[in-house]
Design a protein around this motif. Structure first.
Motif, mmCIF file in Angstrom:
data_model
loop_
_atom_site.group_PDB
_atom_site.id
_atom_site.type_symbol
_atom_site.label_atom_id
_atom_site.label_comp_id
_atom_site.label_asym_id
_atom_site.label_seq_id
_atom_site.Cartn_x
_atom_site.Cartn_y
_atom_site.Cartn_z
ATOM 1 N N ILE A 1 0.840 -1.202 0.000
ATOM 2 C CA ILE A 1 0.000 0.000 0.000
ATOM 3 C C ILE A 1 0.875 1.252 0.000
ATOM 4 N N PHE A 2 1.942 1.237 0.808
ATOM 5 C CA PHE A 2 2.868 2.377 0.812
ATOM 6 C C PHE A 2 3.436 2.626 -0.583
ATOM 7 N N HIS A 3 3.841 1.557 -1.269
ATOM 8 C CA HIS A 3 4.433 1.702 -2.601
ATOM 9 C C HIS A 3 3.434 2.331 -3.574
ATOM 10 N N ALA A 4 2.195 1.903 -3.490
ATOM 11 C CA ALA A 4 1.167 2.452 -4.383
ATOM 12 C C ALA A 4 0.940 3.935 -4.107
ATOM 13 N N VAL A 5 0.926 4.326 -2.825
ATOM 14 C CA VAL A 5 0.729 5.732 -2.466
ATOM 15 C C VAL A 5 1.918 6.569 -2.921
ATOM 16 N N PHE B 1 10.898 3.756 -0.390
ATOM 17 C CA PHE B 1 10.365 3.632 -1.751
ATOM 18 C C PHE B 1 11.402 2.995 -2.677
ATOM 19 N N ASP B 2 12.682 3.332 -2.497
ATOM 20 C CA ASP B 2 13.738 2.679 -3.287
ATOM 21 C C ASP B 2 13.717 1.178 -3.052
ATOM 22 N N ALA B 3 13.525 0.789 -1.780
ATOM 23 C CA ALA B 3 13.512 -0.646 -1.454
ATOM 24 C C ALA B 3 12.283 -1.336 -2.040
ATOM 25 N N THR B 4 11.110 -0.708 -1.913
ATOM 26 C CA THR B 4 9.894 -1.344 -2.449
ATOM 27 C C THR B 4 9.905 -1.365 -3.978
ATOM 28 N N SER B 5 10.529 -0.366 -4.604
ATOM 29 C CA SER B 5 10.641 -0.361 -6.073
ATOM 30 C C SER B 5 11.498 -1.525 -6.542
ATOM 31 N N SER B 6 12.604 -1.759 -5.827
ATOM 32 C CA SER B 6 13.468 -2.895 -6.173
ATOM 33 C C SER B 6 12.719 -4.211 -5.987
ATOM 34 N N ARG C 1 14.024 9.570 -26.846
ATOM 35 C CA ARG C 1 14.493 9.533 -25.461
ATOM 36 C C ARG C 1 14.913 8.106 -25.101
ATOM 37 N N VAL C 2 16.030 7.985 -24.428
ATOM 38 C CA VAL C 2 16.532 6.673 -24.017
ATOM 39 C C VAL C 2 15.846 6.268 -22.721
ATOM 40 N N LEU C 3 15.041 5.228 -22.769
ATOM 41 C CA LEU C 3 14.323 4.766 -21.582
ATOM 42 C C LEU C 3 15.262 3.972 -20.678
ATOM 43 N N ASP C 4 14.949 3.974 -19.394
ATOM 44 C CA ASP C 4 15.787 3.336 -18.380
ATOM 45 C C ASP C 4 15.387 1.865 -18.248
ATOM 46 N N LEU C 5 16.203 0.977 -18.796
ATOM 47 C CA LEU C 5 15.888 -0.454 -18.744
ATOM 48 C C LEU C 5 16.001 -1.034 -17.333
ATOM 49 N N PRO C 6 17.052 -0.728 -16.566
ATOM 50 C CA PRO C 6 17.112 -1.280 -15.204
ATOM 51 C C PRO C 6 15.927 -0.864 -14.334
ATOM 52 N N MET C 7 15.335 0.299 -14.626
ATOM 53 C CA MET C 7 14.157 0.741 -13.881
ATOM 54 C C MET C 7 12.865 0.214 -14.508
ATOM 55 N N ARG C 8 12.998 -0.649 -15.520
ATOM 56 C CA ARG C 8 11.898 -1.335 -16.190
ATOM 57 C C ARG C 8 10.932 -0.390 -16.905
#
Length: 301
Positions: A8-12, A65-70, A129-136
């Motif tokens: 829920i935190f990640h979605a917010v 958020f960095d942790a939940t994104s990973s 624009r070059v999209l960020d692949l590691p960030m999916r």
């Protein structure tokens, strides 16, 4: 730590709003708010700055958020691998490449990939624009330069050059230029130098424009340049890979071309075993081999 509260935190954090996150999660705003407060109490810290226009992550919120994104990326990758099987390729594949290569070379060939894997869903994102692949932001990229990120699998597909082309109909009417200086008698179709494009192409256009070309048609992508050339409007600056699908193009001033432009295919290391990525990679490599054979056959004629 409660995984449901983290979800829920990640979605917010991603939405920047309790209401929008609630819509995504199918929860009421009050239910989302209670979960965020409970998470903050459990962690003993404030995760969001609250104001009238929405929510902003605190420093501690950014770390979480960095942790939940990973975690989300790893879960997406695991889910993709589980959906794939050795016999069946299905699901969404996000592919990014330039407007020119995507419209003129890749898209016309995708029917062969769909014939082989009819359940594949390709999201083709065409932009400079070059999209960020590691960030999916995308799963696979085909780019006109080597990717800079270190955690990507990359493969050089081919080298291309920007060259001058026209139709025989146009040349019969306007004459065949014998030198760069003769281009002043013709209409040039190209992109503007300051528009997003490969640097080698921009340099070639700059050299040609130095001849004080009086009549031009500028288009912001190679698809438009090609259409102008095929309509007998003038002489166009185009990538040489077009000649495989447009044998009616006549090369003008064969001694003039740009520096080589490398074309790379890249995807994240974590998607190495994903069947959709492997299917797309193998398809592109097969098409590149067919393109090279066609080039070789044309050169020997």
């Amino acid at each position: 730590m409660d995984w449901d509260k983290l979800r829920i935190f990640h979605a917010v954090a991603d939405a920047g709003s309790l209401t929008h996150a609630g819509d995504t999660l199918h929860l009421s705003q009050s239910a989302v708010s209670r979960q965020i407060r409970a998470l903050e109490e459990a962690l003993g810290t404030t995760l969001f700055h609250r104001h009238a226009r929405g929510l902003i992550l605190t420093e501690q919120g950014e770390l979480l958020f960095d942790a939940t994104s990973s975690m989300a990326r790893k879960l997406d990758s695991a889910s993709a691998r589980m959906r794939d099987s050795a016999e069946h390729v299905l699901g969404e594949l996000k592919v990014t490449t330039t407007v020119g290569f995507g419209t003129l070379w890749l898209a016309p060939r995708l029917v062969k990939l769909y014939d082989k894997f009819p359940d594949l869903k390709i999201d083709l994102m065409l932009e400079e624009r070059v999209l960020d692949l590691p960030m999916r932001e995308a799963d696979v990229a085909i780019r006109m330069k080597e990717p800079s990120q270190s955690d990507l699998i990359r493969r050089r597909l081919l080298n291309i050059r920007m060259r001058l082309y026209a139709t025989q109909t146009y040349l019969d009417h306007a004459g065949i230029p014998e030198s760069m200086a003769d281009l002043t008698k013709h209409r040039l179709i190209c992109q503007k130098i300051d528009q997003p494009q490969v640097a080698a192409g921009a340099r070639l256009i700059q050299d040609i424009m130095a001849q004080e070309i009086t009549s031009t048609l500028t288009v912001n992508n190679y698809f438009g340049v090609l259409q102008g050339v095929l309509a007998n409007v003038g002489i166009g600056v185009l990538p040489d890979y077009l000649t495989a699908d447009h044998p009616e193009l006549v090369r003008v001033l064969p001694d003039i071309d740009s520096a080589e432009v490398p074309v790379f295919l890249a995807y994240p290391e974590e998607l190495r075993q994903t069947r959709r990525v492997a299917a797309f990679r193998d398809f592109v490599l097969e098409e590149i081999q067919a393109y090279r054979r066609m080039q070789s056959e044309g050169a020997t004629r």
